[in-house]
Design a protein around this motif. Structure first.
Motif, PDB file in Angstrom:
ATOM      1  N   TYR A 196       0.825  -1.227   0.000  1.00 33.31           N
ATOM      2  CA  TYR A 196       0.000   0.000   0.000  1.00 33.31           C
ATOM      3  C   TYR A 196       0.849   1.262   0.000  1.00 33.31           C
ATOM      4  CZ  TYR A 196      -3.566   3.376   1.345  1.00 33.31           C
ATOM      5  OH  TYR A 196      -4.412   4.469   1.377  1.00 33.31           O
ATOM      6  N   TYR A 197       1.892   1.298   0.837  1.00 35.84           N
ATOM      7  CA  TYR A 197       2.687   2.523   0.979  1.00 35.84           C
ATOM      8  C   TYR A 197       3.805   2.620  -0.045  1.00 35.84           C
ATOM      9  CZ  TYR A 197       0.323   3.484   5.387  1.00 35.84           C
ATOM     10  OH  TYR A 197      -0.621   3.763   6.335  1.00 35.84           O
ATOM     11  N   ARG A 198       4.287   1.443  -0.532  1.00 38.45           N
ATOM     12  CA  ARG A 198       5.378   1.437  -1.508  1.00 38.45           C
ATOM     13  C   ARG A 198       6.588   2.216  -0.976  1.00 38.45           C
ATOM     14  NH1 ARG A 198       5.823  -1.995  -4.976  1.00 38.45           N
ATOM     15  NH2 ARG A 198       6.323  -0.723  -6.792  1.00 38.45           N
ATOM     16  N   GLY A 199       7.442   2.747  -1.846  1.00 39.58           N
ATOM     17  CA  GLY A 199       8.575   3.573  -1.449  1.00 39.58           C
ATOM     18  C   GLY A 199       9.571   2.857  -0.563  1.00 39.58           C
ATOM     19  N   LYS A 200      10.147   3.610   0.386  1.00 36.76           N
ATOM     20  CA  LYS A 200      11.189   3.055   1.257  1.00 36.76           C
ATOM     21  C   LYS A 200      10.652   1.976   2.188  1.00 36.76           C
ATOM     22  CE  LYS A 200      14.166   7.147   1.226  1.00 36.76           C
ATOM     23  NZ  LYS A 200      14.837   8.191   2.056  1.00 36.76           N
ATOM     24  N   VAL A 201       9.395   2.151   2.637  1.00 35.70           N
ATOM     25  CA  VAL A 201       8.790   1.135   3.506  1.00 35.70           C
ATOM     26  C   VAL A 201       8.752  -0.209   2.786  1.00 35.70           C
ATOM     27  CG1 VAL A 201       6.670   0.440   4.700  1.00 35.70           C
ATOM     28  CG2 VAL A 201       7.419   2.830   4.774  1.00 35.70           C
ATOM     29  N   ASP A 202       8.331  -0.180   1.528  1.00 36.65           N
ATOM     30  CA  ASP A 202       8.255  -1.407   0.731  1.00 36.65           C
ATOM     31  C   ASP A 202       9.646  -1.981   0.482  1.00 36.65           C
ATOM     32  OD1 ASP A 202       6.948  -3.413  -0.780  1.00 36.65           O
ATOM     33  OD2 ASP A 202       7.452  -2.348  -2.630  1.00 36.65           O
ATOM     34  N   ASP A 203      10.630  -1.095   0.264  1.00 41.93           N
ATOM     35  CA  ASP A 203      12.003  -1.568   0.029  1.00 41.93           C
ATOM     36  C   ASP A 203      12.545  -2.329   1.240  1.00 41.93           C
ATOM     37  OD1 ASP A 203      11.951  -0.433  -2.468  1.00 41.93           O
ATOM     38  OD2 ASP A 203      12.963   1.422  -1.835  1.00 41.93           O
ATOM     39  N   VAL A 204      12.310  -1.785   2.437  1.00 40.70           N
ATOM     40  CA  VAL A 204      12.784  -2.444   3.662  1.00 40.70           C
ATOM     41  C   VAL A 204      12.078  -3.797   3.844  1.00 40.70           C
ATOM     42  CG1 VAL A 204      12.867  -2.307   6.180  1.00 40.70           C
ATOM     43  CG2 VAL A 204      13.402  -0.286   4.803  1.00 40.70           C
ATOM     44  N   ILE A 205      10.752  -3.799   3.633  1.00 41.34           N
ATOM     45  CA  ILE A 205       9.982  -5.034   3.800  1.00 41.34           C
ATOM     46  C   ILE A 205      10.426  -6.088   2.797  1.00 41.34           C
ATOM     47  CG2 ILE A 205       7.672  -6.031   3.485  1.00 41.34           C
ATOM     48  CD1 ILE A 205       6.560  -3.537   4.848  1.00 41.34           C
ATOM     49  N   MET A 206      10.645  -5.669   1.555  1.00 42.29           N
ATOM     50  CA  MET A 206      11.085  -6.621   0.537  1.00 42.29           C
ATOM     51  C   MET A 206      12.484  -7.154   0.839  1.00 42.29           C
ATOM     52  SD  MET A 206       8.887  -7.533  -1.576  1.00 42.29           S
ATOM     53  CE  MET A 206      10.040  -8.461  -2.572  1.00 42.29           C
ATOM     54  N   TRP A 207      13.340  -6.312   1.419  1.00 40.79           N
ATOM     55  CA  TRP A 207      14.679  -6.785   1.794  1.00 40.79           C
ATOM     56  C   TRP A 207      14.568  -7.870   2.855  1.00 40.79           C
ATOM     57  CZ3 TRP A 207      17.410  -6.687   6.429  1.00 40.79           C
ATOM     58  CH2 TRP A 207      18.760  -7.048   6.341  1.00 40.79           C
ATOM     59  N   VAL A 208      13.719  -7.641   3.869  1.00 43.62           N
ATOM     60  CA  VAL A 208      13.520  -8.640   4.922  1.00 43.62           C
ATOM     61  C   VAL A 208      12.946  -9.928   4.332  1.00 43.62           C
ATOM     62  CG1 VAL A 208      12.256  -9.184   7.038  1.00 43.62           C
ATOM     63  CG2 VAL A 208      13.234  -6.897   6.716  1.00 43.62           C
ATOM     64  N   ILE A 209      11.949  -9.775   3.452  1.00 45.05           N
ATOM     65  CA  ILE A 209      11.319 -10.938   2.824  1.00 45.05           C
ATOM     66  C   ILE A 209      12.341 -11.733   2.032  1.00 45.05           C
ATOM     67  CG2 ILE A 209       9.708 -11.635   1.003  1.00 45.05           C
ATOM     68  CD1 ILE A 209       7.801  -9.476   1.985  1.00 45.05           C
TER      69      ILE A 209
END
Length: 369
Positions: A196-209
């Protein structure tokens, strides 16, 4: 919108009803669920974990019958509580395999069973062992001396294998249920926020994933299990914490495609909060793929638990699970009593197959195309 959604759900249910494989797989899943709930009602051995041992009866064949004499222990209680029927009861009697018996006055004389071709010496025991617990003489023969049938034979400790197999269903079924529940609790919010928020939040989450995704599931579960300790609940949590990644990826992808939809733009224009848009507007529309991935995770959790139990990391003896039943008896595949290892393996195969097939049926039923 609600009427259209209800119509879509009704159409999906009709598709499932028309699919024979879907009905068969759902029936197997429901059967496993019923066995999980009513395991101690179904099992012949009502003791916790079906752990009533009688070594003299080790490795008896399927359908074996034996006369049993039960001697109540000091903590014996006549009344069973409701929890005993759902969680089993402690060992309250000593079970002795006998060839024959006779009651002489205030004593019971019996000849113990020593095995085929062997004859034991008579043993006498006072009826006071029963009467002191409030048991009448007439009840001794009715309730404490009986012929017991071992439907699937016995294991190396003389335990009723049918009861062990039935109660082992609980671990294998609950591991899937609880692991999927944990994966949904963790994966849905993380995937929703990232998509939903995309951007840096999504980048951090995708890195963890991606980091978690890169670690082999079995190794990650073993590491978590070693950190939390061996046990019943620890393995549930460990498996659940490794399965949230798939849920998060699916939810994130769905949120990315839905976040620009007209109804989401309208919700923003009306001033709805982000949390309301995420959980009340978008999330209900992506439940179909989440249900499908949950069915696949259910099957995967059963396989992971079985593998861990086989390695000795999962549910610890004497708690039965299909995995450690195979571990305890796999050597008998060659030397005899192969059913002790093959039956739990067959049970794992059928339940995993049922969830995989039902997941495919759900995917086809909820496919809007």
């Amino acid at each position: 919108m609600e009427q259209q959604s209800r119509s879509f759900n009704q159409i999906a249910i009709q598709k499932i009803k028309k699919n024979p494989l879907g009905i068969v797989s759902l029936s197997l899943i429901l059967l496993a669920a019923l066995v999980t709930i009513f395991a101690y009602f179904i099992s012949a051995d009502k003791v916790i974990d079906a752990n009533q041992q009688n070594v003299i009866l080790a490795h008896k064949p399927m359908g074996f019958q034996q006369k049993i004499l039960e001697i109540p222990l000091d903590h014996y209680t006549r009344n069973n509580s409701l929890s005993d029927y759902f969680f089993g009861k402690p060992i309250e009697t000593e079970q002795i395999a006998i060839d024959s018996y006779s009651i002489k006055g205030e004593n019971i004389s019996y000849i113990p069973y020593l095995g085929d071709g062997l004859k034991g010496e008579p043993v006498e025991i006072s009826t006071n062992e029963w009467t002191s617990k409030g048991i009448n003489l007439s009840e001794i023969e009715q309730e404490f001396i009986y012929d017991k049938t071992f439907l699937l034979g016995t294991d190396a400790y003389g335990r009723d294998f049918y009861s062990r197999l039935v109660i082992g269903t609980r671990i294998s079924f609950l591991i899937g249920f609880i692991a999927v529940f944990i994966s949904l609790i963790v994966g849905i919010p993380i995937g929703a926020i990232g998509g939903y928020y995309r951007g840096k939040v999504d980048d951090v989450i995708m890195w963890v994933i991606n980091v978690v995704w890169s670690i082999p599931t079995l190794l990650l579960v073993i590491a978590i299990t070693l950190a939390l300790g061996k046990g019943f609940w620890q393995i549930f949590v460990a498996v659940g914490l490794t399965m949230w990644v798939e849920v998060a990826r699916v939810v994130r992808g769905q949120f990315i495609s839905y976040r620009e939809k007209e109804f989401v733009e309208a919700a923003r224009a009306l001033g709805f909060s982000d949390m309301r848009i995420i959980f009340k507007e978008i999330l209900p529309n992506i439940l179909a793929p989440v249900i499908v991935i949950s069915a696949a995770n259910f099957a995967a959790a059963i396989l992971v638990e079985s593998g861990l139990s086989f390695l000795g990391i999962g549910a610890q003896p004497p708690t039965p699970s299909w995995g450690n039943l195979i571990k305890e008896n796999y050597s008998h595949i060659i030397v005899g009593d192969a059913h002790l290892a093959l039956l739990p393996g067959l049970a794992i195969m059928l339940l995993v197959l049922a969830f995989n097939v039902f997941g495919n049926v759900l995917r086809d039923a909820f496919d809007v195309k």
